[in-house]
Design a protein around this motif. Sequence first.
Motif, short mmCIF file in Angstrom:
data_model
loop_
_atom_site.label_atom_id
_atom_site.label_comp_id
_atom_site.label_asym_id
_atom_site.label_seq_id
_atom_site.Cartn_x
_atom_site.Cartn_y
_atom_site.Cartn_z
N TRP A 16 1.02 -1.22 0.03
CA TRP A 16 0.00 0.01 -0.05
C TRP A 16 0.94 1.19 -0.03
CZ3 TRP A 16 -5.53 0.27 0.90
CH2 TRP A 16 -6.10 -0.80 0.90
N VAL A 17 0.47 2.29 -0.79
CA VAL A 17 1.03 3.58 -0.82
C VAL A 17 0.07 4.79 -0.36
CG1 VAL A 17 2.22 5.27 -2.09
CG2 VAL A 17 2.67 2.83 -2.86
N ALA A 18 0.78 5.44 0.75
CA ALA A 18 -0.50 6.45 0.88
C ALA A 18 -0.01 7.94 0.36
CB ALA A 18 -0.26 6.71 2.85
N VAL A 19 -0.86 8.51 -0.38
CA VAL A 19 -0.73 9.67 -0.89
C VAL A 19 -1.26 10.82 -0.38
CG1 VAL A 19 -0.85 10.71 -3.28
CG2 VAL A 19 -0.24 8.28 -3.20
N SER A 20 -0.80 11.81 0.16
CA SER A 20 -1.35 13.08 0.65
C SER A 20 -2.15 13.80 -0.30
CB SER A 20 -0.22 13.93 1.21
OG SER A 20 0.33 14.64 0.31
N GLN A 21 -3.05 14.67 0.42
CA GLN A 21 -3.92 15.59 -0.10
C GLN A 21 -3.02 16.51 -1.29
OE1 GLN A 21 -6.42 18.01 2.12
NE2 GLN A 21 -7.71 18.63 0.57
N VAL A 22 -2.02 16.84 -1.04
CA VAL A 22 -0.96 17.64 -1.95
C VAL A 22 -0.97 16.95 -3.27
CG1 VAL A 22 1.39 18.41 -2.31
CG2 VAL A 22 0.45 18.33 -0.04
N ASN A 23 -1.01 15.50 -3.42
CA ASN A 23 -1.25 15.01 -4.62
C ASN A 23 -2.52 14.53 -4.89
OD1 ASN A 23 1.71 15.24 -5.60
ND2 ASN A 23 2.10 14.24 -3.79
N ALA A 24 -3.47 15.14 -4.67
CA ALA A 24 -4.93 14.52 -5.06
C ALA A 24 -5.29 14.55 -6.36
CB ALA A 24 -5.71 15.43 -4.21
N ALA A 25 -4.58 15.24 -7.03
CA ALA A 25 -5.10 15.05 -8.53
C ALA A 25 -4.43 13.67 -9.02
CB ALA A 25 -4.03 16.10 -9.18
N HIS A 26 -3.90 12.98 -8.38
CA HIS A 26 -3.23 11.56 -8.77
C HIS A 26 -4.39 10.49 -8.26
CE1 HIS A 26 0.53 12.77 -10.56
NE2 HIS A 26 0.66 13.44 -9.39
N TRP A 27 -5.07 10.82 -7.43
CA TRP A 27 -5.94 9.98 -6.55
C TRP A 27 -6.97 9.21 -7.54
CZ3 TRP A 27 -8.19 12.35 -1.35
CH2 TRP A 27 -7.08 12.69 -0.46
N PRO A 28 -7.53 9.89 -8.49
CA PRO A 28 -8.60 8.93 -9.15
C PRO A 28 -7.81 8.01 -10.00
CG PRO A 28 -9.09 11.39 -9.27
CD PRO A 28 -7.78 11.24 -8.45
N ARG A 29 -6.57 8.32 -10.49
CA ARG A 29 -6.28 7.35 -11.62
C ARG A 29 -5.37 6.21 -10.66
NH1 ARG A 29 -0.63 6.80 -11.82
NH2 ARG A 29 -0.30 8.96 -10.93
N LEU A 30 -4.92 6.65 -9.34
CA LEU A 30 -4.05 5.45 -8.65
C LEU A 30 -5.44 4.57 -8.00
CD1 LEU A 30 -1.96 7.70 -6.60
CD2 LEU A 30 -1.34 5.85 -8.21
N ALA A 31 -6.75 5.18 -7.80
CA ALA A 31 -7.62 4.38 -7.27
C ALA A 31 -8.00 3.16 -8.37
CB ALA A 31 -8.75 4.97 -7.09
N GLU A 32 -8.26 3.91 -9.71
CA GLU A 32 -8.59 2.94 -10.85
C GLU A 32 -7.52 1.89 -10.84
OE1 GLU A 32 -10.22 3.17 -15.38
OE2 GLU A 32 -9.91 4.81 -14.18
N THR A 33 -6.14 2.25 -10.97
CA THR A 33 -5.37 1.27 -11.02
C THR A 33 -5.37 0.23 -9.78
OG1 THR A 33 -3.74 2.91 -11.96
CG2 THR A 33 -2.82 0.94 -10.83
N ALA A 34 -5.58 0.81 -8.73
CA ALA A 34 -5.77 -0.51 -7.42
C ALA A 34 -6.92 -1.21 -8.00
CB ALA A 34 -5.75 0.46 -6.29
N LEU A 35 -8.04 -0.58 -8.21
CA LEU A 35 -9.20 -1.32 -8.49
C LEU A 35 -8.87 -2.51 -9.60
CD1 LEU A 35 -12.28 -2.33 -8.32
CD2 LEU A 35 -12.52 -0.48 -9.78
N ASP A 36 -8.09 -2.08 -10.81
CA ASP A 36 -7.79 -3.07 -11.83
C ASP A 36 -6.96 -4.08 -11.31
OD1 ASP A 36 -9.28 -1.57 -13.57
OD2 ASP A 36 -7.48 -0.34 -14.51
N SER A 37 -6.15 -3.93 -10.37
CA SER A 37 -5.42 -4.63 -9.74
C SER A 37 -5.77 -6.11 -8.99
CB SER A 37 -4.09 -4.44 -9.06
OG SER A 37 -4.61 -3.92 -7.65
N LEU A 38 -7.02 -5.63 -8.51
CA LEU A 38 -7.92 -6.47 -7.81
C LEU A 38 -8.57 -7.58 -8.91
CD1 LEU A 38 -9.77 -4.75 -4.96
CD2 LEU A 38 -7.84 -6.21 -4.57
N THR A 39 -8.73 -7.10 -9.82
CA THR A 39 -9.46 -7.78 -10.75
C THR A 39 -8.74 -8.53 -12.15
OG1 THR A 39 -10.03 -5.77 -12.31
CG2 THR A 39 -11.59 -6.57 -10.49
N SER A 40 -7.55 -8.12 -11.88
CA SER A 40 -6.69 -8.92 -12.95
C SER A 40 -5.92 -10.01 -12.63
CB SER A 40 -5.53 -7.82 -13.65
OG SER A 40 -5.13 -7.10 -12.77
#
Length: 104
Positions: A80-104
């Motif tokens: 797991w990687v914790a990303v602070s609000q300073v980099n919140a612009a990356h959150w949607p992409r990282l969330a989708e990547t994390a979701l994809d890793s569960l289903t692949s």
Amino acid sequence: MTPDELFDTIADGLSPLGATAGTMFGKRALKAHGKAFACLKGDTLAFKLGDGTPAHTQALALPSAELFDPSGKRRPFKDWVAVSQVNAAHWPRLAETALDSLTS
């Protein structure tokens, strides 16, 4: 946008892909197939990206990103990687990547 508002936006965007909002360690989390893939702790969103994956390496390279330590007792989760609000612009992409890793 607050971290909670952005979390809600991400959850809404990923719901067609099977993501649901829930809890993990008493914190707000995103889950799919019964497994958590993102967890909001304060102003930080953590993502289960898999230790050693390119996504994990790239996320850790973000300023102020670190391994997620939900207990605060210096026992971080290596996947797991914790990303602070300073980099919140990356959150949607990282969330989708994390979701994809569960289903692949």
